[in-house]
Scaffold this motif. Sequence first.
Motif, PDB file in Angstrom:
ATOM      1  N   CYS A 275      -7.992  -3.317  -4.723  1.00 26.60           N
ATOM      2  CA  CYS A 275      -6.616  -3.602  -4.333  1.00 26.60           C
ATOM      3  C   CYS A 275      -6.470  -3.475  -2.814  1.00 26.60           C
ATOM      4  O   CYS A 275      -7.334  -2.921  -2.130  1.00 26.60           O
ATOM      5  CB  CYS A 275      -5.655  -2.649  -5.045  1.00 26.60           C
ATOM      6  SG  CYS A 275      -5.646  -2.874  -6.848  1.00 26.60           S
ATOM      7  N   THR A 276      -5.368  -3.973  -2.307  1.00 29.13           N
ATOM      8  CA  THR A 276      -5.174  -3.995  -0.857  1.00 29.13           C
ATOM      9  C   THR A 276      -5.071  -2.601  -0.258  1.00 29.13           C
ATOM     10  O   THR A 276      -5.318  -2.424   0.935  1.00 29.13           O
ATOM     11  CB  THR A 276      -3.910  -4.799  -0.500  1.00 29.13           C
ATOM     12  OG1 THR A 276      -2.796  -4.287  -1.248  1.00 29.13           O
ATOM     13  CG2 THR A 276      -4.098  -6.268  -0.844  1.00 29.13           C
ATOM     14  N   ASP A 277      -4.728  -1.591  -1.059  1.00 30.12           N
ATOM     15  CA  ASP A 277      -4.647  -0.226  -0.532  1.00 30.12           C
ATOM     16  C   ASP A 277      -5.991   0.485  -0.554  1.00 30.12           C
ATOM     17  O   ASP A 277      -6.076   1.680  -0.253  1.00 30.12           O
ATOM     18  CB  ASP A 277      -3.607   0.588  -1.305  1.00 30.12           C
ATOM     19  CG  ASP A 277      -3.977   0.797  -2.774  1.00 30.12           C
ATOM     20  OD1 ASP A 277      -5.032   0.266  -3.205  1.00 30.12           O
ATOM     21  OD2 ASP A 277      -3.220   1.480  -3.485  1.00 30.12           O
ATOM     22  N   SER A 279      -7.883   1.006  -3.221  1.00 31.45           N
ATOM     23  CA  SER A 279      -8.209   1.579  -4.526  1.00 31.45           C
ATOM     24  C   SER A 279      -9.035   0.593  -5.350  1.00 31.45           C
ATOM     25  O   SER A 279      -9.025  -0.619  -5.105  1.00 31.45           O
ATOM     26  CB  SER A 279      -6.936   1.952  -5.286  1.00 31.45           C
ATOM     27  OG  SER A 279      -6.154   0.793  -5.546  1.00 31.45           O
ATOM     28  N   GLU A 339      -3.091  -8.608  -8.511  1.00 34.67           N
ATOM     29  CA  GLU A 339      -2.193  -7.783  -7.717  1.00 34.67           C
ATOM     30  C   GLU A 339      -1.093  -8.633  -7.092  1.00 34.67           C
ATOM     31  O   GLU A 339      -1.347  -9.728  -6.571  1.00 34.67           O
ATOM     32  CB  GLU A 339      -2.974  -7.069  -6.618  1.00 34.67           C
ATOM     33  CG  GLU A 339      -2.134  -6.086  -5.810  1.00 34.67           C
ATOM     34  CD  GLU A 339      -2.923  -5.390  -4.712  1.00 34.67           C
ATOM     35  OE1 GLU A 339      -2.424  -4.380  -4.188  1.00 34.67           O
ATOM     36  OE2 GLU A 339      -4.035  -5.864  -4.389  1.00 34.67           O
ATOM     37  N   GLY A 343       2.061  -4.456  -4.374  1.00 34.81           N
ATOM     38  CA  GLY A 343       1.116  -3.461  -4.862  1.00 34.81           C
ATOM     39  C   GLY A 343       1.161  -3.231  -6.356  1.00 34.81           C
ATOM     40  O   GLY A 343       0.309  -2.513  -6.891  1.00 34.81           O
TER      41      GLY A 343
END
Length: 718
Positions: A275-277, A279, A339, A343
């Motif tokens: 994911c973009t964060d 994770s 996604e 988020g």
Amino acid sequence: MNGFSSHAGYRTEFMGGQKREVPEPGARPERVERFGWWPSPFSARQVAAGKISRSGLQSDGASLWWLESRPEEGGRQVVVSDAGGGAPTDVSPPAVSVRSRVHEYGGGAATVSGGTLFYVDQEDQRLYRSTIGDGDGDGDGDGAGPVPLTPEPESRSGWSYRYADGALTPTGDWLICVEEGHQRSGTRHRVTAVATDGSLRVIPLVDAGGFVAAPRPSPDGARLAWVGWSHPHMSWDESEVWVSELVESDAGIHVAGAHRVAGGVGISVGQPRWCTDGSLVLIDDRTGWWLPCRIPGDRLDAAGAVVAADAADAAVPMVDLDAEFHAPDWALGAATMAELADGSLIARMHRDGRDHLVRLHPPAATGTAARADWEVGVVEQPCLTISGVAVADGQRIGILGATATAGMGVYQVSVDGSEPARRLTPAPAGHGPGNPAEADVAVAEPFVADTGAGPVPGLFYPPTNTAARGPETSRPPLVVFCHGGPTGAAEPGFDPLIQFFTSRGLAVAAVNYRGSSGYGRDYRRSLQGRWGIADVDDCTAYAVALAEAGRVDGANLAIRGTSAGGLTALGALVRSQAFRGAASWYGVTDLQALATDTHDFESRYLDGLVGPLPAAADVYRQRSPLYHPDAVTGAVLLLQGADDPVVPPDQSERFAEALAAHGVRCTLEVFAGESHGFRRADTIEACLVAELGFYRSLFGPDAGDDQPPPAPGPPGIR
């Protein structure tokens, strides 16, 4: 108690929020016809043309794209794009069929990024690069044609290679994918990096001796995640997610370290995605259900090792539900979770016999985003069966699915239901404007048979046709459909093949016997050691339950299956006297031959389903229809591809000879140029005509609207 049992939330006139047109109460067609001989709006030619398979729905950020077969073009498979929300356009070279043969079932044969298509050519299994947007998709912008990215087969070493399931590194310099190598001495599977510049550089990254799938570089290019498993397990029985550091430089690319972060003994995992964060989200079934799990980025160090935690505890379930967010990876490239820009995640969830589209919101409390308390909200959409989910532009949701009355297509839906669902692909031939009306479509009715081994779920399709009805004093004959796998599942989405029979006055039952997916790990594993027994008994009990419920004529039952389902169908003629006959499409007749002659991917599959060889050799023989022609209690129709590497034609040919020697009526048709799963419209049409004629001969010959049933005869080839 046997009988009809419906699930809450199902109605035959409303499925998935889509209104179904039904005749006014009391309105009945005047024409009375024998069941099985109704004049049908679904011709064999229409159904064959309408058997378009779509798969591999993905997004390159701006557009949705997918792969689409063309039965009328000999089964050629093309890459199609919606061009950022516009009309679908073919983007692969016109003369090319895009298909991978990794694991023989393929999948993940194309990747699109920044206006460039990377694809596997079915003919030579090499990877190619082609530029999209020059009007025909047949070049690389300079008139030179598609650029090969992988070498030709090595003549001296004898190695040949297949590729699939690719993902680009953030730099775009490397396509990281699954490589399957073939040599006379055996088969090997690796994660490799293929240079995208046409230099023909292929660098092995992961070579652990087992199988690999879903290699996914992180958005920053610093890590690589992938799925691995080894014989005798299949990925849906026991597999692992691994993470390593990914190092890309002018000199090339390599991985450093490898750490297991999920899966292990007795756990199945799949679909790792970054994911973009930072994770890592994946799906595992340690709770007994395939549920999404998450590893926060700050719990992985640069090399992919879990920080201050055991690997087994790293991936924490995001939800606590009795539902399935994954399915067996028969084909590579599965993507049913994506996604959104904020988020949150959008995902397919299978529950209560059908698929739902849900949105997963992280919990509001700070620092709890790895806990099993993500909020689950249902997203309105028309499909009952969903096989792909993708997001373009961070918010435009695409789903690949089938409704109750329209076959597999690509839809665009909004996350909040503010816009109506829009179908991006045309309705298949055999259904749509100018074709059969919705009132002529048989809609799946959930039916659960209570058997001595427990409840067996499935779907019942009543005969449906506005132009004819059966005699008041009789019940319709039944054809039981046995799905393949055997870990597959019967889905409620529209299937023109089912309509071909129901519109002619035959009832259809699609059974999710023990071993089927979609009902949790325990049910999926309940066929272990009992394939050829439990599945056969469940399908037989299901047919008997429908007869006892008054839905069908218990004296006129037939059964059919494809691939593994063919073993079940043919086994029903050996283990019971309930059926007048069985039809098998490229079905298994000899379990030991399947275990010893099939391809590497499935070569140890039967260790769990039947037993390890050679110790269980007697069991294999006991459950193989080939060795019990004297016990077969009905007629047999065998439809087989001449080039089938999964279930070679020898299985059908030997069984036909054995039946003929024992005086059992059997018709065998072998189709040249067809493999495991028929792709050509002419083949599918011929099979439908033969199968319908076969059932009519079982349930009583009569004049009809199609060709007469084929006479029994020696095996032939088409």
